[in-house]
Scaffold this motif. Sequence first.
Motif, PDB file in Angstrom:
ATOM      1  N   LEU A 189      -3.225  19.038 -10.299  1.00 22.60           N
ATOM      2  CA  LEU A 189      -3.502  17.846  -9.447  1.00 22.60           C
ATOM      3  C   LEU A 189      -4.730  17.228  -9.285  1.00 22.60           C
ATOM      4  O   LEU A 189      -5.115  16.409  -9.170  1.00 22.60           O
ATOM      5  N   GLU A 190      -5.907  18.186 -10.072  1.00 22.11           N
ATOM      6  CA  GLU A 190      -6.965  17.226 -10.588  1.00 22.11           C
ATOM      7  C   GLU A 190      -6.920  16.288 -10.860  1.00 22.11           C
ATOM      8  O   GLU A 190      -7.479  14.969 -11.574  1.00 22.11           O
ATOM      9  N   SER A 191      -6.131  16.189 -12.375  1.00 22.12           N
ATOM     10  CA  SER A 191      -5.771  15.653 -13.484  1.00 22.12           C
ATOM     11  C   SER A 191      -5.122  13.709 -12.272  1.00 22.12           C
ATOM     12  O   SER A 191      -5.343  13.235 -12.923  1.00 22.12           O
ATOM     13  N   LEU A 192      -3.917  14.617 -11.838  1.00 19.48           N
ATOM     14  CA  LEU A 192      -3.645  13.775 -10.807  1.00 19.48           C
ATOM     15  C   LEU A 192      -4.326  12.505  -9.946  1.00 19.48           C
ATOM     16  O   LEU A 192      -4.293  11.472 -10.325  1.00 19.48           O
ATOM     17  N   ALA A 193      -4.802  13.402  -9.824  1.00 21.19           N
ATOM     18  CA  ALA A 193      -6.375  12.822  -8.935  1.00 21.19           C
ATOM     19  C   ALA A 193      -7.176  11.918  -9.681  1.00 21.19           C
ATOM     20  O   ALA A 193      -6.859  10.444  -8.715  1.00 21.19           O
ATOM     21  N   LYS A 194      -7.704  11.596 -10.403  1.00 16.60           N
ATOM     22  CA  LYS A 194      -8.206  11.023 -11.565  1.00 16.60           C
ATOM     23  C   LYS A 194      -7.611   9.860 -11.940  1.00 16.60           C
ATOM     24  O   LYS A 194      -7.982   8.975 -12.137  1.00 16.60           O
ATOM     25  N   ASN A 195      -6.417  10.497 -12.017  1.00 17.73           N
ATOM     26  CA  ASN A 195      -5.107   9.038 -12.859  1.00 17.73           C
ATOM     27  C   ASN A 195      -5.293   7.846 -11.693  1.00 17.73           C
ATOM     28  O   ASN A 195      -5.244   7.182 -11.415  1.00 17.73           O
ATOM     29  N   LEU A 196      -5.533   8.388 -10.004  1.00 18.40           N
ATOM     30  CA  LEU A 196      -4.982   7.581  -9.799  1.00 18.40           C
ATOM     31  C   LEU A 196      -6.465   7.158  -9.402  1.00 18.40           C
ATOM     32  O   LEU A 196      -6.225   6.181  -8.161  1.00 18.40           O
ATOM     33  N   THR A 197      -7.278   7.615  -9.184  1.00 16.21           N
ATOM     34  CA  THR A 197      -8.588   6.918  -9.029  1.00 16.21           C
ATOM     35  C   THR A 197      -9.065   5.826  -9.762  1.00 16.21           C
ATOM     36  O   THR A 197      -9.041   4.460  -9.968  1.00 16.21           O
ATOM     37  N   GLN A 231       0.792  -1.020   0.222  1.00 18.64           N
ATOM     38  CA  GLN A 231       0.036  -0.028   0.056  1.00 18.64           C
ATOM     39  C   GLN A 231       0.741   1.556   0.054  1.00 18.64           C
ATOM     40  O   GLN A 231       1.705   1.186   1.310  1.00 18.64           O
ATOM     41  N   VAL A 232       0.908   1.716  -0.979  1.00 21.21           N
ATOM     42  CA  VAL A 232       1.541   3.634  -1.315  1.00 21.21           C
ATOM     43  C   VAL A 232       0.042   4.249  -1.022  1.00 21.21           C
ATOM     44  O   VAL A 232      -0.855   4.606  -1.640  1.00 21.21           O
ATOM     45  N   ILE A 233       0.290   4.933  -0.031  1.00 26.10           N
ATOM     46  CA  ILE A 233      -1.157   6.473   0.125  1.00 26.10           C
ATOM     47  C   ILE A 233       0.084   7.659  -0.674  1.00 26.10           C
ATOM     48  O   ILE A 233       0.871   8.327  -0.332  1.00 26.10           O
ATOM     49  N   PRO A 234      -0.464   8.268  -2.006  1.00 22.23           N
ATOM     50  CA  PRO A 234      -0.192   9.171  -2.254  1.00 22.23           C
ATOM     51  C   PRO A 234      -0.447  10.841  -1.985  1.00 22.23           C
ATOM     52  O   PRO A 234      -1.892  10.709  -1.815  1.00 22.23           O
ATOM     53  N   VAL A 235       0.319  11.325  -1.757  1.00 25.69           N
ATOM     54  CA  VAL A 235       0.019  12.378  -0.778  1.00 25.69           C
ATOM     55  C   VAL A 235       0.799  14.629  -1.763  1.00 25.69           C
ATOM     56  O   VAL A 235       1.869  13.753  -2.142  1.00 25.69           O
ATOM     57  N   TYR A 236       0.431  14.691  -1.525  1.00 26.75           N
ATOM     58  CA  TYR A 236       0.350  16.477  -1.410  1.00 26.75           C
ATOM     59  C   TYR A 236       1.004  17.642  -1.037  1.00 26.75           C
ATOM     60  O   TYR A 236      -0.870  17.453  -0.939  1.00 26.75           O
ATOM     61  N   ILE A 237       1.313  18.368  -0.849  1.00 29.09           N
ATOM     62  CA  ILE A 237       1.291  19.796   0.526  1.00 29.09           C
ATOM     63  C   ILE A 237       1.313  20.297  -0.317  1.00 29.09           C
ATOM     64  O   ILE A 237       2.092  20.939  -0.837  1.00 29.09           O
ATOM     65  N   LEU A 238       0.104  20.970  -0.832  1.00 26.95           N
ATOM     66  CA  LEU A 238      -0.111  22.596  -0.567  1.00 26.95           C
ATOM     67  C   LEU A 238       0.251  23.570   0.061  1.00 26.95           C
ATOM     68  O   LEU A 238       0.703  23.276   1.088  1.00 26.95           O
ATOM     69  N   SER A 239       1.358  24.120  -0.706  1.00 32.31           N
ATOM     70  CA  SER A 239       1.860  26.061   0.172  1.00 32.31           C
ATOM     71  C   SER A 239       0.961  26.528   1.028  1.00 32.31           C
ATOM     72  O   SER A 239      -0.549  26.235   0.978  1.00 32.31           O
TER      73      SER A 239
END
Length: 476
Positions: free
Chosen positions: A59-67, A30-38
């Motif tokens: 980020l929207e596109s990345l989130a969709k691809n991860l889904t 299990q890999v938890i992908p995280v992005y930290i906003l400034s």
Amino acid sequence: MSRTVLHWFRRDLRLTDNTALHHAAQSAPQVIPVYILSDWKQNHGWTGPNRQQFLCGCLESLAKNLTTLGSRLILRCGKAEAELERLIRETGAEAVYFNRDYDLFGRATESRVQALCTRLGIECHVYQDSVLHEPDDVLTGGGQPYRVYTPYSKNWLNLPKPAARGRITSLGPPAGESITSLPLPTLAHWQLPASTAHLPAPGERAARDRLKHFIDSGILFSYGQQRNLPAGQTTSLLSQDLRFGLLSIREIYHRCLAAGTQAAAAHHAAAPASIQTYVKELAWREFYVAILWHYPHVFAQEFAPDWVGLPWPGTEVDFQRWATGTTGFPIVDAGMRQLLHTGLMHNRLRMITAMFLTKDLHCDWRLGEAYFMQQLVDGENASNNGGWQWSAGTGADAAPYFRIQNPWLQSIRFDPDGTYIKQWVPELKHVPAPLLHEAPKPGQPLAKGYPLPMLDHPTERDRCLAIFAKHKAERQ
Ligand SMILES: Cc1cc2nc3c(=O)[nH]c(=O)nc-3n(C[C@H](O)[C@H](O)[C@H](O)COP(=O)(O)OP(=O)(O)OC[C@H]3O[C@@H](n4cnc5c(N)ncnc54)[C@H](O)[C@@H]3O)c2cc1C
């Protein structure tokens, strides 16, 4: 194996050939992908709505691809080390994976995250990803960093290049509902106004389409001859994709080379030289990464000690006319307006406008550097600082201070029929091309509503030479 690890997305917003993500996926079920906003708000001297808007889309596109992989992007906001610590404690993660960022600020954050992992007793895995060769891999025979591009690039070109990997296929089950995530950001997150620019399409898919178009349409094969011409598409337009890691540098490099081999076999005479020229531009990018890495003082100060403390007597009024594209020099105004309308500017124009600000208007290169960073979708410290210091004559391998480009001659050479100028300065649409490349007669503007040139280039050139020469003499 019940191991859980974090992949911390930074400037690598893609699933294809992402080094740290690949290793994270291999190391744990299990890999938890995280992005930290400034967490800055409203005013940031170095960024603005264009780049943040593009980031939101990525980020929207990345989130969709991860889904589609059955995973879920976790978004947090704040200081990376504090947010990662919280997430590590919430998830029981045993390791953090991320790709190295060579930028000054990225570097500092990385050391704090490494210290955090040591303190918590968990693994910290950091990878080379955004460059073909890291700064410490390209050194002189004596083990010193280069100060000049040509020997750097010879060494860089000769080094074996890392291979590209494929797309990730699984990151394990999605992080449980108990792991909270912020919603996808909009510009409101930074309290920024809407971007009014027509920006490139964000996300990995759009970037892959741009790369495909660059190669398949043959622009790559004529890059050697055409790249300095700003009208139409003559370059790859991939800089924002490299900036945000929507494409891997390895994939760009190997696909261009493979296309070159095919084109050469099909007797496309110009292809191999064009591809070589293109690869040398990728080396410029890494040269400036290495300069910022080895000589971090360039971020605030002139690279060349001779020019530290050089006076810049340009005024705020002059700067504003430059920034708004109302200098009365059609080629300069076209460049500045392209930037305002698209968040991008052709490289030739970046050089022309940067030299105009520093050498004709005598404004400090740091003002132009910051303004570009606020506007550019591809804005990134190493290349921007390198480009500005080059143009100002103060940088590594810079144009010598006495070599000052004449904007009228640049205009006739690179936009002879005025297509680029007319695209971005519509007031000049009906002006015959030859008139766009010379100063109009005193009191006779080129078109209604378009200003007379704000200065006389030969006079300001002499003034610039005098400022540099005086400073040099005073230092000796
Ligand atoms: C004053 C000034 C400021 C600049 N600021 C930036 C910036 O903030 N971000 C940025 O990515 N580039 C910057 N550049 C470099 C260059 O202008 C852009 O990389 C280029 O215009 C992007 O268009 P492209 O992708 O079509 O480039 P292409 O011509 O297709 O080149 C391919 C890639 O090579 C790299 N590259 C090309 N030229 C340079 C160069 N001179 N220096 C470093 N890398 C280069 C870029 O990653 C680019 O995407 C700046 C140049 C100047 C003179």
